[in-house]
Design a protein around this motif. Structure first.
Motif, PDB file in Angstrom:
ATOM      1  N   ALA A  12       0.529  -1.256  -0.083  1.00 28.96           N
ATOM      2  CA  ALA A  12       0.016  -0.422   0.773  1.00 28.96           C
ATOM      3  C   ALA A  12       0.903   1.076   0.127  1.00 28.96           C
ATOM      4  N   TYR A  13       1.505   1.140   0.983  1.00 25.48           N
ATOM      5  CA  TYR A  13       2.462   2.466   0.671  1.00 25.48           C
ATOM      6  C   TYR A  13       3.132   2.681  -0.676  1.00 25.48           C
ATOM      7  N   VAL A  14       3.739   1.367  -1.567  1.00 24.10           N
ATOM      8  CA  VAL A  14       4.407   1.521  -2.114  1.00 24.10           C
ATOM      9  C   VAL A  14       2.848   2.196  -3.375  1.00 24.10           C
ATOM     10  N   GLY A  20       5.153   2.252  -7.712  1.00 28.37           N
ATOM     11  CA  GLY A  20       4.889   1.107  -8.173  1.00 28.37           C
ATOM     12  C   GLY A  20       5.410   0.888 -10.023  1.00 28.37           C
ATOM     13  N   ALA A  21       5.586   1.783 -10.544  1.00 23.93           N
ATOM     14  CA  ALA A  21       6.109   2.302 -11.595  1.00 23.93           C
ATOM     15  C   ALA A  21       8.642   2.003 -11.211  1.00 23.93           C
ATOM     16  N   GLY A  22       8.526   2.111  -9.747  1.00 22.92           N
ATOM     17  CA  GLY A  22       9.871   2.070  -9.480  1.00 22.92           C
ATOM     18  C   GLY A  22      10.989   1.360 -10.533  1.00 22.92           C
ATOM     19  N   CYS A  23      10.570   0.029 -11.038  1.00 24.20           N
ATOM     20  CA  CYS A  23      11.364  -0.565 -11.623  1.00 24.20           C
ATOM     21  C   CYS A  23      10.343  -0.617 -12.854  1.00 24.20           C
ATOM     22  N   LEU A  29      12.763  -8.940 -13.028  1.00 20.73           N
ATOM     23  CA  LEU A  29      13.395  -8.204 -13.294  1.00 20.73           C
ATOM     24  C   LEU A  29      13.254  -6.891 -12.785  1.00 20.73           C
ATOM     25  N   CYS A  30      13.996  -5.805 -12.074  1.00 22.45           N
ATOM     26  CA  CYS A  30      14.018  -4.335 -12.432  1.00 22.45           C
ATOM     27  C   CYS A  30      14.467  -3.354 -13.231  1.00 22.45           C
ATOM     28  N   GLN A  31      14.019  -3.274 -13.977  1.00 20.56           N
ATOM     29  CA  GLN A  31      14.868  -2.089 -15.202  1.00 20.56           C
ATOM     30  C   GLN A  31      15.365  -2.881 -15.847  1.00 20.56           C
ATOM     31  N   THR A  43      12.186   3.583  -6.868  1.00 23.92           N
ATOM     32  CA  THR A  43      12.481   2.283  -7.691  1.00 23.92           C
ATOM     33  C   THR A  43      13.281   1.276  -6.656  1.00 23.92           C
ATOM     34  N   ILE A  44      14.167   1.626  -5.102  1.00 18.72           N
ATOM     35  CA  ILE A  44      14.340   1.371  -4.241  1.00 18.72           C
ATOM     36  C   ILE A  44      12.947   0.492  -3.951  1.00 18.72           C
ATOM     37  N   ILE A  45      12.159   1.725  -3.537  1.00 20.48           N
ATOM     38  CA  ILE A  45      10.951   1.489  -2.024  1.00 20.48           C
ATOM     39  C   ILE A  45       9.692   0.063  -3.525  1.00 20.48           C
ATOM     40  N   GLU A  46      10.120   0.033  -4.704  1.00 25.48           N
ATOM     41  CA  GLU A  46       9.210  -0.113  -5.421  1.00 25.48           C
ATOM     42  C   GLU A  46      10.326  -2.704  -4.890  1.00 25.48           C
ATOM     43  N   LEU A  47      11.572  -2.453  -5.540  1.00 27.76           N
ATOM     44  CA  LEU A  47      12.291  -3.479  -5.360  1.00 27.76           C
ATOM     45  C   LEU A  47      12.306  -3.873  -4.175  1.00 27.76           C
ATOM     46  N   SER A  48      12.262  -3.163  -2.609  1.00 26.70           N
ATOM     47  CA  SER A  48      12.001  -4.371  -1.649  1.00 26.70           C
ATOM     48  C   SER A  48      10.744  -4.723  -1.400  1.00 26.70           C
ATOM     49  N   HIS A  49       9.961  -3.902  -2.103  1.00 26.54           N
ATOM     50  CA  HIS A  49       8.603  -5.069  -1.916  1.00 26.54           C
ATOM     51  C   HIS A  49       7.981  -5.857  -2.782  1.00 26.54           C
ATOM     52  N   ARG A  50       9.338  -5.982  -3.931  1.00 28.19           N
ATOM     53  CA  ARG A  50       9.163  -7.342  -4.585  1.00 28.19           C
ATOM     54  C   ARG A  50      10.407  -8.553  -4.353  1.00 28.19           C
TER      55      ARG A  50
END
Length: 308
Positions: A12-14, A20-23, A29-31, A43-50
Motif C-alpha cells: 500500500a505504501y508503494v 509502483g513504476a519504480g522498476c 527483473l527491475c529495470q 525504485t528502491i521502494i518497489e524493489l524492496s516490496h518485490r
C-alpha cells in the motif's frame, strides 16, 4: 500471518507514494536487471516490496510442507495451508500483471481500478486461508464443518466486507492520483459531474462502510444474546476493531488521506477481515467430541459420527 500483513502494508505504501513504476515495465527483473545501479527512491521502494513478496512465497511453501508432515490425510489444516499456497501464487501473478500491463504509477484507467479490486479480493482470500491455518493450528482444528443458520449472516457480512475493501482500495487510488487541497475542495470534486470517475466513486466507500458495519454489529449483538459470544473473545475484538475502523475512516477523510493514515486504515481493515473470518469459522465448526462422552457412551451412532 504477521509477515503477510507487513508486506500488504508495504505494498500500500508503494501505491500511495506512486512508486509502483519504480522498476519500469519489467518483471521479475527491475529495470531490466537484477539490481539497478544508482536507483532512485521509487525504485528502491518497489524493489524492496518485490523482495519481501518473494519471501512470502518461501514461507508459504514451508507452511504447506510442514502442514502435510504434521497433520494426517484429510485434515482441514492441510487444506487451508494448500489454499494459502494457491492464493500466494495468484497474488504474485496479479502483481506481475499490474507491472507488465503498465497499471502502476499515475495510470488512472478503468483497467487499473478493476485490477486493484481483483488484487484486494485475492489478498483477502489469502489472509482468510492464513488466518484459519493459524487459528486451527493453535486452538485445534474442528472435527467437521457444518453449515448452520447463523452462517448465512456471517456469509452476508463477509461479502459486504469485501465490497467495503474493494470500494476502499478504489477510493485510496483516487486519493493518490487526485489529491484534494482541502476538505471542501474534495467534497465538491466528489459530486462534480465533470470529475474523473475515480474521484466520483469516492463518495460510495463511506456509505458502504457504515451500512455493512452496522449490519455486522447487529449480527454480533444477536450472536452474543444467543450465547455465541461467550465461546470466544473474537466477537468482542471484532466489535472494537469495527468501531476503531469507522473512526479511522473519518479521520482519514478529514486529514485528506495522508499516507500514514492510509496504512493505519488498511491495517484495521485487514484485522477486521481476519476477525470476521475467524468468527465465521466458529459458526460452521463442530468442536471435537469430549473424551468422556466418547468413552462412556460408545454407541454405534457416535462412533460413525466422531471416529476415534
Amino acid at each position: 500471518m504477521g509477515y503477510n500483513l507487513a508486506v500488504i502494508l508495504w505494498g500500500a505504501y508503494v501505491r500511495a507514494t506512486g512508486s509502483g513504476a519504480g522498476c519500469g515495465a519489467h518483471w521479475p527483473l527491475c529495470q531490466g536487471v537484477v539490481v539497478p545501479r544508482s536507483p532512485e527512491a521509487e525504485t528502491i521502494i518497489e524493489l524492496s516490496h518485490r523482495l519481501s513478496s518473494g519471501l512470502v512465497l518461501i514461507f508459504a511453501l514451508i507452511l504447506v510442507l510442514w502442514a502435510f508432515r504434521v497433520y494426517p490425510r484429510g485434515s482441514y489444516l492441510r487444506k487451508s495451508a494448500a489454499w494459502t499456497m494457491g492464493f500466494t501464487l495468484s497474488e504474485a501473478l496479479v502483481g506481475a500483471g499490474l507491472v507488465l500491463f503498465g497499471l502502476t504509477g499515475q495510470d488512472d484507467s478503468a483497467a487499473r481500478a478493476f485490477s486493484i479490486a481483483v488484487h484486494l479480493v485475492n489478498t483477502f482470500l489469502l489472509l482468510a486461508a492464513i488466518s484459519l491455518t493459524a487459528w486451527w493450528s493453535s486452538r485445534g482444528e474442528p472435527e467437521r464443518l457444518a453449515w448452520r443458520r447463523e452462517a448465512w449472516l456471517a456469509l452476508i457480512a463477509l461479502v459486504g466486507t469485501v465490497f467495503i475493501g474493494v470500494s476502499g482500495a478504489i477510493t485510496a487510488l483516487g486519493d493518490t492520483l487526485f489529491p484534494a487541497d482541502s476538505f471542501a475542495q474534495g467534497f465538491v470534486q466528489d459530486f462534480s459531474p465533470t470529475a474523473h470517475f475515480l474521484v466520483r466513486l469516492r463518495i460510495y466507500h463511506p456509505l458502504v462502510a457504515v451500512i455493512v458495519s452496522g449490519y455486522i454489529l447487529i449480527c454480533l449483538r444477536r450472536m452474543r444474546q444467543e450465547g455465541w459470544g461467550a465461546r470466544t473473545e473474537i466477537t468482542t475484538l471484532l466489535i472494537i476493531l469495527i468501531i476503531l475502523q469507522l473512526v479511522a475512516g473519518a479521520v482519514n477523510v478529514v486529514l485528506l488521506a495522508p499516507v500514514w493514515m492510509q496504512l493505519v486504515h488498511l491495517l484495521l481493515a485487514d484485522l477486521v477481515w481476519i476477525s470476521l473470518i475467524l468468527t465465521g469459522g466458529l459458526l460452521i465448526s463442530s468442536p471435537r467430541l469430549p473424551v468422556d462422552r466418547f468413552l462412556h457412551q460408545p454407541v454405534e451412532e457416535d462412533v460413525k459420527e466422531f471416529p476415534a
